[in-house]
Design an enzyme around this catalytic site. Structure first.
Site, PDB file in Angstrom:
ATOM      1  N   MET A 152    -123.169 -73.727   1.346  1.00 45.58           N
ATOM      2  CA  MET A 152    -122.621 -72.288   1.415  1.00 45.58           C
ATOM      3  C   MET A 152    -123.297 -71.246   1.382  1.00 45.58           C
ATOM      4  O   MET A 152    -123.957 -71.054   0.148  1.00 45.58           O
ATOM      5  CB  MET A 152    -121.420 -72.262   0.578  1.00 45.58           C
ATOM      6  CG  MET A 152    -120.834 -70.924   0.630  1.00 45.58           C
ATOM      7  SD  MET A 152    -119.386 -70.628  -0.685  1.00 45.58           S
ATOM      8  CE  MET A 152    -120.357 -70.337  -2.074  1.00 45.58           C
ATOM      9  N   PRO A 153    -123.833 -70.455   2.416  1.00 48.71           N
ATOM     10  CA  PRO A 153    -124.602 -69.385   2.372  1.00 48.71           C
ATOM     11  C   PRO A 153    -123.885 -68.462   1.715  1.00 48.71           C
ATOM     12  O   PRO A 153    -122.930 -68.002   2.217  1.00 48.71           O
ATOM     13  CB  PRO A 153    -125.660 -69.136   3.620  1.00 48.71           C
ATOM     14  CG  PRO A 153    -124.207 -69.676   4.663  1.00 48.71           C
ATOM     15  CD  PRO A 153    -123.498 -71.092   3.864  1.00 48.71           C
ATOM     16  N   VAL A 154    -124.333 -67.440   0.974  1.00 48.53           N
ATOM     17  CA  VAL A 154    -124.254 -66.114   0.524  1.00 48.53           C
ATOM     18  C   VAL A 154    -124.991 -65.195   1.075  1.00 48.53           C
ATOM     19  O   VAL A 154    -126.272 -65.314   0.717  1.00 48.53           O
ATOM     20  CB  VAL A 154    -123.907 -66.220  -1.243  1.00 48.53           C
ATOM     21  CG1 VAL A 154    -123.471 -64.713  -1.563  1.00 48.53           C
ATOM     22  CG2 VAL A 154    -123.050 -67.015  -1.479  1.00 48.53           C
ATOM     23  N   THR A 185    -120.482 -66.535   3.506  1.00 45.52           N
ATOM     24  CA  THR A 185    -119.655 -65.538   2.546  1.00 45.52           C
ATOM     25  C   THR A 185    -120.871 -64.296   2.574  1.00 45.52           C
ATOM     26  O   THR A 185    -121.949 -64.378   2.637  1.00 45.52           O
ATOM     27  CB  THR A 185    -119.638 -65.729   1.061  1.00 45.52           C
ATOM     28  OG1 THR A 185    -118.680 -66.856   0.978  1.00 45.52           O
ATOM     29  CG2 THR A 185    -119.402 -64.732   0.266  1.00 45.52           C
TER      30      THR A 185
END
Length: 65
Positions: free
Chosen positions: A1-3, A40
């Site tokens: 999950m990239p932020v 995100t």
């Protein structure tokens, strides 16, 4: 999950941030794969007096002004 964190001067509207988040998310998915719900985006608004480049606050007048 990239932020993905975006720090910028304060003053952008919610509509501008919404459009930016959509564009950044679409670019991530197109470039790196995955789905939009994995991405995100966090915006941090910074006052110009809290941002300095080359030893000069962004709120200071430009040299020669």
């Amino acid at each position: 999950m990239p932020v993905i964190r975006i720090e910028m001067f304060e003053g952008r509207t919610a509509d501008q941030k919404r459009a930016c988040a959509k564009a950044v998310t679409e670019a991530w998915v197109a470039t790196c794969g995955g789905t939009p719900d994995m991405v995100t985006v966090i915006f941090t608004d910074v006052a110009k007096h809290d941002w300095a480049t080359a030893g000069r606050l962004a709120s200071d007048p430009k040299p020669g002004s």
